[in-house]
Design a protein around this motif. Structure first.
Motif, PDB file in Angstrom:
ATOM      1  N   GLY A 133       0.789  -1.227   0.000  1.00 53.27           N
ATOM      2  CA  GLY A 133       0.000   0.000   0.000  1.00 53.27           C
ATOM      3  C   GLY A 133       0.818   1.271   0.000  1.00 53.27           C
ATOM      4  O   GLY A 133       0.296   2.355   0.313  1.00 53.27           O
ATOM      5  N   LEU A 134       2.096   1.158  -0.353  1.00 53.19           N
ATOM      6  CA  LEU A 134       2.964   2.323  -0.436  1.00 53.19           C
ATOM      7  C   LEU A 134       3.036   2.848  -1.866  1.00 53.19           C
ATOM      8  O   LEU A 134       2.901   2.075  -2.823  1.00 53.19           O
ATOM      9  N   ILE A 135       3.267   4.139  -2.003  1.00 53.69           N
ATOM     10  CA  ILE A 135       3.530   4.735  -3.307  1.00 53.69           C
ATOM     11  C   ILE A 135       5.042   4.694  -3.536  1.00 53.69           C
ATOM     12  O   ILE A 135       5.818   5.190  -2.708  1.00 53.69           O
ATOM     13  N   ALA A 136       5.461   4.089  -4.630  1.00 49.61           N
ATOM     14  CA  ALA A 136       6.883   3.948  -4.934  1.00 49.61           C
ATOM     15  C   ALA A 136       7.369   5.124  -5.764  1.00 49.61           C
ATOM     16  O   ALA A 136       6.800   5.425  -6.817  1.00 49.61           O
ATOM     17  N   ILE A 137       8.408   5.801  -5.278  1.00 44.98           N
ATOM     18  CA  ILE A 137       9.082   6.843  -6.065  1.00 44.98           C
ATOM     19  C   ILE A 137      10.283   6.172  -6.711  1.00 44.98           C
ATOM     20  O   ILE A 137      11.287   5.901  -6.048  1.00 44.98           O
ATOM     21  N   ILE A 138      10.172   5.850  -7.985  1.00 38.83           N
ATOM     22  CA  ILE A 138      11.212   5.107  -8.688  1.00 38.83           C
ATOM     23  C   ILE A 138      12.142   6.095  -9.388  1.00 38.83           C
ATOM     24  O   ILE A 138      11.705   6.910 -10.197  1.00 38.83           O
ATOM     25  N   CYS A 139      13.433   6.012  -9.044  1.00 43.22           N
ATOM     26  CA  CYS A 139      14.415   6.960  -9.556  1.00 43.22           C
ATOM     27  C   CYS A 139      15.138   6.418 -10.779  1.00 43.22           C
ATOM     28  O   CYS A 139      15.498   5.237 -10.843  1.00 43.22           O
ATOM     29  N   VAL A 140      15.353   7.303 -11.736  1.00 47.27           N
ATOM     30  CA  VAL A 140      16.122   6.976 -12.938  1.00 47.27           C
ATOM     31  C   VAL A 140      17.058   8.141 -13.224  1.00 47.27           C
ATOM     32  O   VAL A 140      16.819   9.262 -12.798  1.00 47.27           O
ATOM     33  N   GLY A 141      18.127   7.862 -13.949  1.00 44.32           N
ATOM     34  CA  GLY A 141      19.047   8.948 -14.284  1.00 44.32           C
ATOM     35  C   GLY A 141      20.374   8.426 -14.795  1.00 44.32           C
ATOM     36  O   GLY A 141      20.753   7.280 -14.535  1.00 44.32           O
ATOM     37  N   GLU A 142      21.074   9.297 -15.515  1.00 39.49           N
ATOM     38  CA  GLU A 142      22.325   8.913 -16.163  1.00 39.49           C
ATOM     39  C   GLU A 142      23.533   9.484 -15.429  1.00 39.49           C
ATOM     40  O   GLU A 142      23.435  10.508 -14.749  1.00 39.49           O
ATOM     41  N   THR A 143      24.671   8.824 -15.585  1.00 43.82           N
ATOM     42  CA  THR A 143      25.925   9.337 -15.049  1.00 43.82           C
ATOM     43  C   THR A 143      26.491  10.388 -16.009  1.00 43.82           C
ATOM     44  O   THR A 143      26.017  10.558 -17.137  1.00 43.82           O
ATOM     45  N   GLU A 144      27.524  11.068 -15.565  1.00 45.48           N
ATOM     46  CA  GLU A 144      28.153  12.070 -16.421  1.00 45.48           C
ATOM     47  C   GLU A 144      28.756  11.425 -17.667  1.00 45.48           C
ATOM     48  O   GLU A 144      28.647  11.970 -18.779  1.00 45.48           O
TER      49      GLU A 144
END
Length: 249
Positions: A119-130
């Motif tokens: 019952g939790l809302i998931a904050i899913i992180c994405v992103g690139e390295t330099e």
């Protein structure tokens, strides 16, 4: 109708019981915010913060969870335990977890599925390295992370996506408005077809967000809020970001 904006603070491994005074100040300054306010403190602070937040317009979340509901996993915390402590959200797949703990997209998807089940809302992180940005791999990397990190039945009710360019976290550097717009637009397109309500799924920007640049960032298309690190530790700083998000509508 546009999704309600979200200002999410990630305290990381910072804070103690005395730090809860910052939450009191934040809530007093924004008793009826025009956006959702969320703080994700270290696990030991979730319960007292959630108890304090009950009387205010503030929600509380965790910074990670295990994919299993219980068991012999020393030092871990389950989504069910987070929910029991008063959490409503959990951050998953943060770049620091992916780098420091070797978390894969599959690991993140399994944790997100457990979060949804609890019952939790998931904050899913994405992103690139330099290095990935410089090699022109940003969109392909993020496309792979979206495809691999979201479990089945992810939608706007149980999932938030946070774009956090790894090279901008804690460095004071931020991508250009055009770069942020490109990535957020790409993510929105990737979600179309994967969820039944991609247009309503909130997309946060995370990476050296502070009061001085918040208004400009929130004016970018497809930016529905922010995942804030260091600036969320102080009520005045985070409050400035909340105010900018309120003004952005």
């Amino acid at each position: 109708m546009a999704p309600r904006k979200l200002a999410a603070g990630n305290w990381k491994m910072n804070g103690d019981l005395a730090s809860l005074s910052e939450i009191d100040q934040l809530c007093k300054a924004h008793p009826d915010p025009g956006c959702d306010m969320l703080i994700c403190p270290p696990a030991l602070l979730i319960h007292p913060m959630a108890a304090s937040a009950q009387a205010h317009a503030l929600t509380v979340g965790g910074q990670d969870c295990h994919a299993k509901e219980s068991g012999a996993h020393t030092g871990d915390i389950s989504a069910v335990q987070l929910r029991d402590a008063g959490a409503e959200y959990v951050i998953l797949g943060h770049s620091e977890r992916r780098a420091d703990h070797g978390e894969t997209n599959a690991d993140v998807a399994a944790k997100a599925a457990a979060a949804h089940q609890a019952g939790l809302i998931a904050i899913i992180c994405v992103g690139e390295t330099e290095a990935q940005r410089d090699a022109g791999e940003t969109l392909s990397v993020i496309g792979e992370q979206i495809a691999g990190s979201l479990p089945e039945r992810s939608d706007s009710a149980n999932t938030v996506i946070a774009y956090e360019p790894v090279w901008a976290i804690g460095t004071g550097r931020t991508p250009t408005n055009e770069q942020i717009a490109e990535v957020h637009g790409f993510i929105r397109g990737q979600l179309d077809g994967r969820t039944g309500d991609a247009v309503n799924l909130r997309l946060l920007y995370g990476g050296s967000v502070k009061p001085a640049n918040a208004a400009e960032i929130f004016a970018i298309p497809n930016v529905d809020g922010a995942l804030v690190g260091g600036a969320s530790l102080k009520a005045a700083d985070f409050g400035g970001i909340v105010a900018a998000l309120e003004a952005a509508g």
